[in-house]
Write a protein that holds these residues in place. Structure first.
Motif, short mmCIF file in Angstrom:
data_model
loop_
_atom_site.label_atom_id
_atom_site.label_comp_id
_atom_site.label_asym_id
_atom_site.label_seq_id
_atom_site.Cartn_x
_atom_site.Cartn_y
_atom_site.Cartn_z
N ARG A 180 44.36 -33.46 7.36
CA ARG A 180 43.65 -33.19 6.11
C ARG A 180 43.77 -31.74 5.68
O ARG A 180 43.74 -31.43 4.49
N ARG A 181 43.94 -30.85 6.65
CA ARG A 181 44.06 -29.44 6.31
C ARG A 181 45.37 -29.14 5.59
O ARG A 181 45.51 -28.08 4.95
N LEU A 182 46.33 -30.05 5.66
CA LEU A 182 47.63 -29.83 5.03
C LEU A 182 47.79 -30.60 3.72
O LEU A 182 48.78 -30.42 3.01
N SER A 224 54.14 -34.57 16.38
CA SER A 224 53.63 -34.36 15.02
C SER A 224 52.27 -33.68 15.02
O SER A 224 52.01 -32.78 14.20
N GLY A 225 51.39 -34.08 15.92
CA GLY A 225 50.05 -33.50 15.96
C GLY A 225 50.09 -32.00 16.24
O GLY A 225 49.42 -31.21 15.56
N GLN A 226 50.86 -31.59 17.23
CA GLN A 226 50.93 -30.17 17.58
C GLN A 226 51.60 -29.35 16.48
O GLN A 226 51.19 -28.23 16.18
N ILE A 227 52.64 -29.91 15.89
CA ILE A 227 53.33 -29.19 14.81
C ILE A 227 52.40 -29.04 13.61
O ILE A 227 52.32 -27.96 13.00
N GLN A 228 51.67 -30.08 13.27
CA GLN A 228 50.75 -30.00 12.15
C GLN A 228 49.62 -29.01 12.43
O GLN A 228 49.19 -28.27 11.54
N ASP A 229 49.13 -28.98 13.65
CA ASP A 229 48.10 -28.00 14.02
C ASP A 229 48.62 -26.58 13.79
O ASP A 229 47.90 -25.72 13.26
#
Length: 273
Positions: A180-182, A224-229
């Motif tokens: 959501r932050r992106l 994907s989760g770590q990259i998005q973080d």
């Protein structure tokens, strides 16, 4: 072809010229070596050499060999439209082709080397695959994508990463929704399932697609989760005093300030999940 064709380039350039996005020069980068400055030093960890073909003017054999290698990895491929960097067209017809249009029905996507050899026997089709089938594709603006690669030193949790005039494209494990932050970040997009994705060494509007981290350099798909973080962290609280948060040509301003993302009234505001 959303990843590298549906999205129109901010700046078009011919072969051998520069394509700029956020002040980062991509064209001829590998031939000239690292850019000056701390950020470039960090990016030096990202392997600039791919063992897969990366030619900006990809020939028929290079395209066929690339398609065969992707198929060998279990990625069903399709022949896309031909492209000269300015326009796209169906190689077997006189009419122009839309960037998101495959030359065959998408249901024909295959890993069969015989079919692939026939598709690329005479025509210089771009090489396309469907997102969401073997991997998802996370697109970012060029500068943000390079900063993320630098933050990870070009290593895990990154997977294969392609660069093009339209941005940086992370191939990641499928099934993780966009943070959501992106969602409101300009230029950050998780390609919808079924979107046709253009892979190297295909030519696209404004230039060509190439691997910055090829599937042979890092075989596993990105986390994907770590990259998005990491992307959210970089957008939310950039510190221009830290290496990698400003680059030559940007006037020393952090990415979020230039893009109007994550900065309000001159103060950094993180966005919760």
């Amino acid at each position: 072809m959303a990843v590298l064709a549906d999205i129109r380039p901010e700046t078009a350039a011919g072969e051998g010229s520069s394509v700029l996005d956020g002040g980062v020069q991509l064209a001829q980068e590998d031939r000239r070596g690292p850019r000056p400055g701390a950020a470039a030093d960090r990016l030096a960890h990202v392997n600039p050499v791919s063992r897969l073909p990366v030619s900006g003017g990809a020939g028929l054999q290079s395209l066929r060999e690339a398609a065969e290698r992707y198929a060998a990895r279990g990625w069903p491929v399709l022949p896309g439209p031909a492209c000269d960097g300015i326009a796209t067209w169906h190689p077997n017809k006189t009419a122009p082709a839309r960037p998101g249009e495959a030359a065959v029905d998408v249901s024909a996507a295959t890993t069969d080397p015989g079919v692939i050899g026939e598709w690329w026997s005479h025509r210089r089709h771009t090489v396309v695959v469907q997102s969401g089938r073997r991997f998802d594709v996370l697109r970012t603006p060029t500068l943000l994508g390079w900063r993320a690669m630098a933050a990870f030193g070009g290593r895990r949790p990154l997977g294969p990463v392609a660069v093009a005039p339209q941005g940086v494209f992370f191939l990641v494990e499928a099934g993780i929704p966009l943070d959501r932050r992106l969602c409101e970040a300009a230029g950050v997009d998780l390609m919808a399932p079924g979107t046709l994705v253009t892979l190297p060494p295909s030519r696209v509007f404004g230039g060509a697609v190439s691997w910055r981290i090829s599937p042979e350099d890092i075989e596993a798909l990105g986390d994907s989760g770590q990259i998005q973080d990491k992307l959210a962290d970089l957008l939310a609280c950039p510190d221009p005093a830290q290496p990698g948060n400003s680059l030559p040509g940007l006037g020393g301003r952090p990415y979020a300030e230039r893009a109007g993302v994550g900065v309000r009234g001159g103060a950094c505001t993180a966005v919760s999940r």
